[in-house]
Design a protein around this motif. Structure first.
Motif, PDB file in Angstrom:
ATOM      1  N   ALA A  18       0.828  -1.206   0.000  1.00 36.76           N
ATOM      2  CA  ALA A  18       0.000   0.000   0.000  1.00 36.76           C
ATOM      3  C   ALA A  18       0.866   1.261   0.000  1.00 36.76           C
ATOM      4  N   ALA A  19       1.906   1.263   0.825  1.00 42.72           N
ATOM      5  CA  ALA A  19       2.794   2.435   0.865  1.00 42.72           C
ATOM      6  C   ALA A  19       3.553   2.593  -0.441  1.00 42.72           C
ATOM      7  N   GLY A  20       3.995   1.481  -1.017  1.00 46.35           N
ATOM      8  CA  GLY A  20       4.698   1.536  -2.303  1.00 46.35           C
ATOM      9  C   GLY A  20       3.807   2.045  -3.409  1.00 46.35           C
ATOM     10  N   SER A  21       2.558   1.566  -3.455  1.00 51.89           N
ATOM     11  CA  SER A  21       1.602   2.042  -4.462  1.00 51.89           C
ATOM     12  C   SER A  21       1.330   3.528  -4.296  1.00 51.89           C
ATOM     13  N   ALA A  22       1.151   3.952  -3.065  1.00 53.63           N
ATOM     14  CA  ALA A  22       0.906   5.372  -2.816  1.00 53.63           C
ATOM     15  C   ALA A  22       2.095   6.226  -3.260  1.00 53.63           C
ATOM     16  N   LEU A  23       3.302   5.727  -3.023  1.00 52.19           N
ATOM     17  CA  LEU A  23       4.499   6.465  -3.431  1.00 52.19           C
ATOM     18  C   LEU A  23       4.593   6.556  -4.952  1.00 52.19           C
ATOM     19  N   VAL A  24       4.369   5.446  -5.642  1.00 55.85           N
ATOM     20  CA  VAL A  24       4.404   5.481  -7.106  1.00 55.85           C
ATOM     21  C   VAL A  24       3.324   6.427  -7.628  1.00 55.85           C
ATOM     22  N   ALA A  25       2.152   6.403  -7.017  1.00 60.44           N
ATOM     23  CA  ALA A  25       1.072   7.301  -7.441  1.00 60.44           C
ATOM     24  C   ALA A  25       1.481   8.767  -7.284  1.00 60.44           C
ATOM     25  N   GLN A  26       2.283   9.067  -6.270  1.00 62.86           N
ATOM     26  CA  GLN A  26       2.701  10.442  -6.011  1.00 62.86           C
ATOM     27  C   GLN A  26       3.873  10.884  -6.880  1.00 62.86           C
ATOM     28  N   VAL A  27       4.880  10.022  -7.031  1.00 63.86           N
ATOM     29  CA  VAL A  27       6.134  10.474  -7.660  1.00 63.86           C
ATOM     30  C   VAL A  27       6.518   9.701  -8.911  1.00 63.86           C
ATOM     31  N   GLY A  28       5.764   8.663  -9.251  1.00 63.91           N
ATOM     32  CA  GLY A  28       6.111   7.852 -10.412  1.00 63.91           C
ATOM     33  C   GLY A  28       7.237   6.900 -10.102  1.00 63.91           C
ATOM     34  N   LEU A  29       7.503   6.046 -11.081  1.00 64.03           N
ATOM     35  CA  LEU A  29       8.543   5.046 -10.888  1.00 64.03           C
ATOM     36  C   LEU A  29       9.925   5.680 -10.808  1.00 64.03           C
ATOM     37  N   SER A  30      10.130   6.765 -11.535  1.00 61.75           N
ATOM     38  CA  SER A  30      11.445   7.415 -11.526  1.00 61.75           C
ATOM     39  C   SER A  30      11.784   8.006 -10.159  1.00 61.75           C
ATOM     40  N   GLY A  31      10.775   8.347  -9.374  1.00 59.25           N
ATOM     41  CA  GLY A  31      11.013   8.902  -8.040  1.00 59.25           C
ATOM     42  C   GLY A  31      10.853   7.881  -6.932  1.00 59.25           C
ATOM     43  N   PHE A  32      10.624   6.626  -7.314  1.00 56.06           N
ATOM     44  CA  PHE A  32      10.381   5.574  -6.331  1.00 56.06           C
ATOM     45  C   PHE A  32      11.649   5.224  -5.577  1.00 56.06           C
ATOM     46  N   ALA A  34      12.782   2.523  -2.277  1.00 62.99           N
ATOM     47  CA  ALA A  34      12.426   1.567  -1.232  1.00 62.99           C
ATOM     48  C   ALA A  34      12.717   2.153   0.144  1.00 62.99           C
ATOM     49  N   ARG A  35      13.738   2.975   0.219  1.00 64.83           N
ATOM     50  CA  ARG A  35      14.032   3.624   1.506  1.00 64.83           C
ATOM     51  C   ARG A  35      12.884   4.524   1.939  1.00 64.83           C
ATOM     52  N   GLU A  36      12.278   5.206   0.976  1.00 58.59           N
ATOM     53  CA  GLU A  36      11.139   6.060   1.309  1.00 58.59           C
ATOM     54  C   GLU A  36       9.939   5.223   1.736  1.00 58.59           C
ATOM     55  N   VAL A  37       9.724   4.100   1.090  1.00 57.72           N
ATOM     56  CA  VAL A  37       8.639   3.202   1.506  1.00 57.72           C
ATOM     57  C   VAL A  37       8.897   2.746   2.942  1.00 57.72           C
ATOM     58  N   ALA A  38      10.124   2.318   3.217  1.00 53.47           N
ATOM     59  CA  ALA A  38      10.477   1.864   4.564  1.00 53.47           C
ATOM     60  C   ALA A  38      10.260   2.980   5.589  1.00 53.47           C
ATOM     61  N   ARG A  39      10.664   4.192   5.229  1.00 52.54           N
ATOM     62  CA  ARG A  39      10.478   5.333   6.133  1.00 52.54           C
ATOM     63  C   ARG A  39       9.000   5.563   6.420  1.00 52.54           C
ATOM     64  N   ARG A  40       8.187   5.477   5.383  1.00 51.11           N
ATOM     65  CA  ARG A  40       6.755   5.737   5.542  1.00 51.11           C
ATOM     66  C   ARG A  40       6.062   4.709   6.430  1.00 51.11           C
ATOM     67  N   ILE A  41       6.536   3.493   6.426  1.00 50.05           N
ATOM     68  CA  ILE A  41       5.881   2.463   7.232  1.00 50.05           C
ATOM     69  C   ILE A  41       6.568   2.235   8.576  1.00 50.05           C
ATOM     70  N   GLY A  42       7.707   2.882   8.775  1.00 47.72           N
ATOM     71  CA  GLY A  42       8.396   2.768  10.058  1.00 47.72           C
ATOM     72  C   GLY A  42       9.175   1.485  10.250  1.00 47.72           C
ATOM     73  N   TYR A  43       9.575   0.879   9.143  1.00 51.07           N
ATOM     74  CA  TYR A  43      10.392  -0.335   9.190  1.00 51.07           C
ATOM     75  C   TYR A  43      11.682  -0.082   8.425  1.00 51.07           C
ATOM     76  N   SER A  44      12.608  -1.027   8.530  1.00 45.52           N
ATOM     77  CA  SER A  44      13.873  -0.888   7.804  1.00 45.52           C
ATOM     78  C   SER A  44      13.704  -1.388   6.376  1.00 45.52           C
ATOM     79  N   ILE A  45      14.614  -0.989   5.515  1.00 48.24           N
ATOM     80  CA  ILE A  45      14.601  -1.472   4.132  1.00 48.24           C
ATOM     81  C   ILE A  45      14.817  -2.983   4.096  1.00 48.24           C
ATOM     82  N   GLY A  46      15.509  -3.514   5.088  1.00 48.17           N
ATOM     83  CA  GLY A  46      15.703  -4.959   5.176  1.00 48.17           C
ATOM     84  C   GLY A  46      14.381  -5.707   5.304  1.00 48.17           C
ATOM     85  N   THR A  47      13.409  -5.095   5.960  1.00 48.19           N
ATOM     86  CA  THR A  47      12.091  -5.710   6.086  1.00 48.19           C
ATOM     87  C   THR A  47      11.446  -5.861   4.711  1.00 48.19           C
ATOM     88  N   ILE A  48      11.603  -4.849   3.875  1.00 47.60           N
ATOM     89  CA  ILE A  48      11.051  -4.911   2.517  1.00 47.60           C
ATOM     90  C   ILE A  48      11.700  -6.063   1.755  1.00 47.60           C
TER      91      ILE A  48
END
Length: 195
Positions: A18-32, A34-48
């Protein structure tokens, strides 16, 4: 430090998706990122990485999620059309989803992953959109679904897609054209009339 045990694996999968989809919807694939997704959900990139295996697989899952939403939109358009102009409903639904979700729609085609790298579930979910169109093309031609109809339907998808991609990117307007959807529908009708 992220919340390491707040969610089980299925919950994490949905949270990340859900967070990844929301990020792509906001900034597109070029701005995607994984660190930002991790930040948004409060987990580490390792969790992703633990949940999806790789960033490519996360993006593939985001794109499959977009396909599922798009398929549902097309089905709603067909349901609303009833026995009316179902081909027009499909073309309108194709354009409507792309224009309502331009970055998610574009990400589907910008991300390259070999079909063999997609899970069976991803392939089935993505194929559902094409199958709807194949069935409607067969219906319009009053013939059974077979390989010839399937090939024709995929060619018509490519025709509509080209018009839609030019519309979403603004290239259609730069050419001085104002009605890409009507032009796409005309090409589809012309093809179906001579088939």
């Amino acid at each position: 430090m992220g919340r390491r045990s707040d969610h089980n694996r299925d919950e994490l999968h949905e949270l990340i998706l859900a967070a990844g989809s929301a990020l792509v919807a906001q900034v597109g694939l070029s701005g995607f990122s994984a660190r930002e997704v991790a930040r948004r959900i409060g987990y580490s990139i390792g969790t992703i990485h633990n949940v999806f295996g790789s960033i490519d697989r996360l993006i593939a899952a985001i794109n499959t999620r977009s396909f599922v939403a798009w398929t549902a939109d097309l089905q709603r358009a067909l349901d609303a059309a009833g026995d009316g102009d179902r081909i027009a409903a499909l073309v309108d639904g194709y354009f409507a989803f792309a224009h309502a979700n331009p970055t998610l729609w574009t990400a589907i085609y910008d991300h390259r992953l070999a079909p063999t790298d997609l899970s069976d579930a991803d392939q089935i979910a993505r194929g559902a959109l094409t199958e709807i169109i194949v069935v409607e093309v067969a219906r319009a031609l009053a013939c059974p679904v077979d390989q010839q109809v399937s090939t024709l339907a995929r060619s018509l998808i490519a025709t509509v897609h080209g018009h839609c991609a030019f519309s979403v990117s603004g290239a259609w307007a730069l050419m001085g054209e104002t009605a890409p959807e009507a032009a796409a529908l005309s090409r589809v009708r012309e093809t179906l009339a001579v088939t």
